[in-house]
Motif scaffolding. Structure first.
Motif, mmCIF file in Angstrom:
data_model
loop_
_atom_site.group_PDB
_atom_site.id
_atom_site.type_symbol
_atom_site.label_atom_id
_atom_site.label_comp_id
_atom_site.label_asym_id
_atom_site.label_seq_id
_atom_site.Cartn_x
_atom_site.Cartn_y
_atom_site.Cartn_z
ATOM 1 N N UNK A 1 -1.244 -10.121 5.729
ATOM 2 C CA UNK A 1 -2.573 -9.764 6.221
ATOM 3 C C UNK A 1 -2.838 -8.269 6.073
ATOM 4 N N UNK A 2 -1.804 -7.513 5.730
ATOM 5 C CA UNK A 2 -1.979 -6.070 5.589
ATOM 6 C C UNK A 2 -2.726 -5.745 4.296
ATOM 7 N N UNK A 3 -3.729 -4.890 4.387
ATOM 8 C CA UNK A 3 -4.424 -4.425 3.184
ATOM 9 C C UNK A 3 -3.762 -3.111 2.779
ATOM 10 N N UNK A 4 -2.634 -3.229 2.125
ATOM 11 C CA UNK A 4 -1.820 -2.073 1.770
ATOM 12 C C UNK A 4 -1.478 -2.139 0.287
ATOM 13 N N UNK A 5 -1.592 -1.010 -0.392
ATOM 14 C CA UNK A 5 -1.171 -0.935 -1.786
ATOM 15 C C UNK A 5 -0.035 0.071 -1.905
ATOM 16 N N UNK A 6 0.712 -0.041 -2.971
ATOM 17 C CA UNK A 6 1.813 0.887 -3.213
ATOM 18 C C UNK A 6 1.289 2.114 -3.948
ATOM 19 N N UNK A 7 1.638 3.285 -3.458
ATOM 20 C CA UNK A 7 1.233 4.536 -4.099
ATOM 21 C C UNK A 7 2.492 5.266 -4.538
ATOM 22 N N UNK B 1 5.715 -4.001 -6.564
ATOM 23 C CA UNK B 1 4.743 -4.212 -5.490
ATOM 24 C C UNK B 1 4.770 -5.648 -4.989
ATOM 25 N N UNK B 2 4.854 -6.620 -5.897
ATOM 26 C CA UNK B 2 4.873 -8.012 -5.445
ATOM 27 C C UNK B 2 6.110 -8.297 -4.622
ATOM 28 N N UNK B 3 7.227 -7.687 -4.987
ATOM 29 C CA UNK B 3 8.449 -7.906 -4.225
ATOM 30 C C UNK B 3 8.470 -7.083 -2.944
ATOM 31 N N UNK B 4 7.551 -6.124 -2.823
ATOM 32 C CA UNK B 4 7.513 -5.283 -1.637
ATOM 33 C C UNK B 4 6.515 -5.741 -0.591
ATOM 34 N N UNK C 1 -0.712 -4.849 -4.606
ATOM 35 C CA UNK C 1 -0.969 -4.134 -5.841
ATOM 36 C C UNK C 1 -0.628 -2.656 -5.813
ATOM 37 N N UNK C 2 -1.057 -1.969 -6.868
ATOM 38 C CA UNK C 2 -0.738 -0.556 -7.078
ATOM 39 C C UNK C 2 -2.004 0.267 -6.895
ATOM 40 N N UNK C 3 -1.890 1.380 -6.207
ATOM 41 C CA UNK C 3 -3.051 2.220 -5.972
ATOM 42 C C UNK C 3 -2.869 3.643 -6.474
#
Length: 200
Positions: free
Chosen positions: A19-25, A45-48, A52-54
């Protein structure tokens, strides 16, 4: 040890809805980083457990010239107050061309990695929801396990969880691992699965 790790990863799968709206930076990403870093951004990112990536630079290439006419700074450097130090974007997926922006090897590696990641998720969701069984399901897992072992070792090397000597060996193992065959096997079994699902 590798077999136990790969079984764990494919039993729980890489993609974990959240539910988190978080991307990897990836704030420490530079243009001169190993090309494998760009190839596997989406896998990490999918494994984390993020979406997605930001904040990847597209046209952040150097454009400002110094007093001697040499190109030295990016457009963002024109406004020092916009500098966020460790949060600055230090890479560009695109490059300047004759008639505008053109793609780079970094961009193409990112695109290929994204396509492979989407294909992997297609296989995992079919297994998770029991849309496939028998010999085809077994081959899907075999393909996923083979990729997981190689990618896990590569990611450990990137994170410096191993010595520099081991890191060199791991990168050499990846180059020698016939990674093109890993990709071919992934797409081949995905095509077979897609054809089977279309018949049902």
């Amino acid at each position: 040890r590798q077999n136990r790790r790969s079984r764990f990863r494919t039993n729980f799968f890489a993609w974990k809805p959240t539910d988190r709206v978080v991307t990897a930076y990836f704030r420490g990403l530079f243009n001169n980083h190993p090309i494998t870093d760009f190839r596997f951004l989406t896998y990490r990112t999918t494994e984390g457990g993020v979406r997605g990536v930001g904040r990847l630079g597209a046209d952040f290439w150097p454009v400002l010239k110094d007093k001697r006419g040499r190109v030295r700074g990016t457009l963002s450097a024109r406004y020092p107050e916009s500098g966020w130090r460790n949060l600055d974007i230090r890479m560009s997926m695109l490059a300047p061309g004759k008639d505008g922006a053109v793609t780079t090897t970094r961009y193409e590696m990112f695109r290929e990695g994204l396509q492979e990641c989407e294909t992997r998720l297609f296989l995992e969701e079919a297994l998770l929801h029991k849309k496939v069984s028998g010999e085809l399901a077994k081959r899907c897992r075999t393909v996923l396990d083979a990729r997981t072992r190689v990618l896990d070792d590569l990611d450990r090397a990137r994170k410096r969880e191993v010595s520099y000597e081991q890191k060199d060996v791991i990168f050499e193992k990846f180059v020698d691992a016939d990674w093109q065959k890993l990709t071919d096997d992934l797409y081949a079994v995905a095509a077979e699965l897609a054809a089977k699902l279309a018949e049902e």
